[in-house]
Scaffold this motif. Structure first.
Motif, short mmCIF file in Angstrom:
data_model
loop_
_atom_site.label_atom_id
_atom_site.label_comp_id
_atom_site.label_asym_id
_atom_site.label_seq_id
_atom_site.Cartn_x
_atom_site.Cartn_y
_atom_site.Cartn_z
N GLY A 1 -118.86 57.58 12.10
CA GLY A 1 -117.47 57.04 12.43
C GLY A 1 -116.49 57.98 12.16
N THR A 2 -115.20 58.03 12.32
CA THR A 2 -114.31 58.96 12.43
C THR A 2 -113.62 58.94 10.84
OG1 THR A 2 -113.60 58.87 14.56
CG2 THR A 2 -112.00 60.10 13.35
N ALA A 3 -113.85 60.24 10.23
CA ALA A 3 -113.27 60.12 8.86
C ALA A 3 -111.77 59.98 8.81
CB ALA A 3 -113.64 61.29 8.19
N ILE A 4 -111.30 59.23 7.99
CA ILE A 4 -109.65 59.18 7.73
C ILE A 4 -109.56 59.96 6.55
CG2 ILE A 4 -107.86 57.64 7.24
CD1 ILE A 4 -109.70 55.34 8.42
N GLY A 5 -108.24 60.89 7.00
CA GLY A 5 -107.96 61.68 5.91
C GLY A 5 -107.05 60.99 4.85
N ALA A 6 -107.25 61.78 3.78
CA ALA A 6 -106.64 61.20 2.54
C ALA A 6 -105.10 61.14 2.91
CB ALA A 6 -106.75 62.03 1.29
N PRO A 7 -104.35 60.21 2.45
CA PRO A 7 -103.05 60.03 2.52
C PRO A 7 -102.05 61.19 1.93
CG PRO A 7 -103.58 58.29 1.04
CD PRO A 7 -104.90 59.06 1.62
N PRO A 8 -100.86 61.45 2.40
CA PRO A 8 -100.12 62.56 1.67
C PRO A 8 -99.65 62.12 0.46
CG PRO A 8 -98.92 61.45 3.50
CD PRO A 8 -100.37 60.92 3.67
N GLU A 9 -99.73 63.04 -0.54
CA GLU A 9 -99.26 62.66 -2.10
C GLU A 9 -98.10 62.06 -1.98
OE1 GLU A 9 -99.00 64.95 -6.43
OE2 GLU A 9 -99.95 66.09 -4.53
N LEU A 10 -97.59 60.88 -2.60
CA LEU A 10 -96.50 60.56 -2.69
C LEU A 10 -95.84 61.33 -3.66
CD1 LEU A 10 -97.66 56.56 -2.96
CD2 LEU A 10 -96.89 57.88 -0.88
N VAL A 11 -94.30 61.17 -3.43
CA VAL A 11 -93.53 61.86 -4.31
C VAL A 11 -93.09 60.99 -5.20
CG1 VAL A 11 -91.21 63.17 -4.29
CG2 VAL A 11 -92.85 63.85 -2.46
N PRO A 12 -93.15 61.10 -6.51
CA PRO A 12 -92.87 59.84 -7.59
C PRO A 12 -91.16 59.90 -7.38
CG PRO A 12 -93.32 62.02 -8.63
CD PRO A 12 -93.73 62.05 -7.26
N ALA A 13 -90.86 58.54 -7.27
CA ALA A 13 -89.58 58.33 -7.27
C ALA A 13 -89.03 58.10 -8.97
CB ALA A 13 -89.21 56.83 -6.67
N GLY A 14 -87.88 58.87 -9.11
CA GLY A 14 -87.37 59.15 -10.29
C GLY A 14 -86.85 57.67 -11.11
N GLN A 15 -86.48 57.81 -12.09
CA GLN A 15 -86.02 56.47 -12.68
C GLN A 15 -84.65 56.36 -12.31
OE1 GLN A 15 -87.33 54.45 -14.65
NE2 GLN A 15 -89.61 55.31 -14.32
N PRO A 16 -84.28 55.05 -11.93
CA PRO A 16 -82.80 55.05 -11.28
C PRO A 16 -81.78 55.43 -12.46
CG PRO A 16 -83.75 52.83 -11.82
CD PRO A 16 -84.98 54.04 -12.02
N THR A 17 -80.83 56.05 -12.03
CA THR A 17 -79.63 56.73 -13.15
C THR A 17 -78.30 55.83 -12.63
OG1 THR A 17 -79.45 58.62 -11.65
CG2 THR A 17 -80.93 58.62 -13.36
N THR A 18 -77.64 55.73 -13.66
CA THR A 18 -76.40 55.12 -13.22
C THR A 18 -75.36 56.10 -12.95
OG1 THR A 18 -75.64 55.72 -15.57
CG2 THR A 18 -76.51 53.35 -15.26
N SER A 19 -74.44 56.00 -11.97
CA SER A 19 -73.57 56.83 -11.33
C SER A 19 -72.33 56.60 -11.80
CB SER A 19 -73.61 56.64 -9.96
OG SER A 19 -73.13 55.37 -9.43
N ALA A 20 -72.13 56.22 -13.02
CA ALA A 20 -70.88 55.82 -13.84
C ALA A 20 -70.05 57.02 -13.93
CB ALA A 20 -70.96 54.96 -14.80
N LYS A 21 -68.99 57.13 -13.63
CA LYS A 21 -68.08 58.44 -13.78
C LYS A 21 -67.68 58.34 -15.29
CE LYS A 21 -66.23 58.50 -9.18
NZ LYS A 21 -65.01 58.74 -8.29
N PRO A 22 -67.68 59.67 -15.80
CA PRO A 22 -67.08 59.52 -17.27
C PRO A 22 -65.89 59.13 -17.50
CG PRO A 22 -67.16 61.98 -16.34
CD PRO A 22 -67.81 60.99 -15.28
N PRO A 23 -65.34 58.29 -18.63
CA PRO A 23 -64.04 58.17 -18.59
C PRO A 23 -63.03 59.00 -18.59
CG PRO A 23 -64.98 58.05 -20.89
CD PRO A 23 -66.34 58.16 -19.93
N ALA A 24 -61.81 58.64 -17.96
CA ALA A 24 -60.68 59.64 -17.80
C ALA A 24 -60.19 59.91 -18.98
CB ALA A 24 -59.83 58.80 -16.90
N PRO A 25 -59.78 61.11 -19.11
CA PRO A 25 -59.22 61.59 -20.62
C PRO A 25 -57.80 60.70 -20.92
CG PRO A 25 -59.45 63.43 -18.94
CD PRO A 25 -59.69 62.37 -18.16
N ASP A 26 -57.93 60.36 -22.01
CA ASP A 26 -56.83 59.48 -22.66
C ASP A 26 -55.60 60.45 -23.08
OD1 ASP A 26 -55.11 57.82 -23.96
OD2 ASP A 26 -56.40 57.33 -25.82
#
Length: 258
Positions: free
Chosen positions: A80-105
């Motif tokens: 039969g026809t050999a199936i190549g290995a799938p491309p290596e998956l790029v690990p998805a990093g942990q989700p990070t918050t996009s909260a802006k730093p508080p405005a200066p007081d």
């Protein structure tokens, strides 16, 4: 066994079986009565033996061919026809918050001597008596009439200056005071005030008319006497806050509110 070899062997086996069948058919024919029966018997025996031999050899070849063909199938991998290995998956990093730093007081950058505006509203105390409630301070230019308070201290420690009348202490998420903003009312010599409500005076333009519009001539601290107040043609008046050790002097004809 190669595919072509198997085919030739199988062909020979079929030929052998065909010869065996032909001989067997000739042996099975009825004898001719016109001929000698002994001669027919002598001829039939070799033919019968040959048919058996050809048949045996043919079946042996068929069996050998089947064995050589089927045996390898049980252990060979299907092509039969050999199936190549799938491309290596790029690990998805942990989700990070996009909260802006508080405005200066802006309040945290104030220093002693700076002015703020503190909204003052009418309110009632726990007993229902009229009082005043201070709003949230905001930075202001000391020359503005809305700049009614002045900074005495600012820092992590509670207020200690005896002149302070308002402590603004914003809290962090844990409920701890981020800093203490210690304020006192901004009395200044030469500035006019509406003292209709002496507990909550306000700066006004000196051209403003009013029974209790006064002009400060001196601010004495610490002091609990008006003896040092400057006098004009009509003398002088003053107001003393003993707890604050503060004396504010006014023109002799002024009428500070009560």
């Amino acid at each position: 066994m190669a595919g072509h070899g198997v085919g030739w062997v199988l062909a020979v086996a079929v030929l052998q079986l065909g010869l065996a069948a032909a001989l067997a058919s000739r042996v099975g024919k009825a004898p001719n009565p016109a001929r000698d029966s002994n001669a027919a018997a002598r001829t039939g025996r070799p033919r019968r033996a040959g048919a058996v031999a050809f048949a045996a050899l043919g079946w042996i070849l068929v069996f050998a061919t089947a064995t050589a063909t089927l045996a390898p199938m049980s252990r060979e991998t299907i092509a039969g026809t050999a199936i190549g290995a799938p491309p290596e998956l790029v690990p998805a990093g942990q989700p990070t918050t996009s909260a802006k730093p508080p405005a200066p007081d802006p309040m945290a950058s104030l220093k002693p001597g700076d002015c703020v505006e503190v909204p003052i509203e009418r309110a009632r105390d726990a007993a229902g008596a009229p009082t005043w409630k201070a709003g949230t301070p905001e930075p202001s230019d000391c020359a503005e009439v809305d700049a009614n308070y002045r900074v005495l201290q600012i820092g992590p420690d509670p207020c200690t200056d005896p002149l302070y009348t308002l402590d603004s202490a914003p809290k962090d998420k844990s409920g701890k005071a981020r800093y203490h903003l210690c304020l006192t009312f901004d009395w200044r010599a030469g500035v006019c005030y509406d003292t209709t409500a002496m507990d909550a005076p306000s700066k006004v333009d000196c051209a403003t008319r009013g029974e209790h519009v006064v002009q400060a001539t001196a601010v004495l601290a610490p002091a609990t006497s008006g003896a040092s107040c400057p006098r004009d043609g009509r003398g002088a008046v003053w107001v003393i806050w003993r707890k604050l050790e503060l004396t504010v002097c006014f023109r002799g004809g002024d009428n500070p509110g009560t």
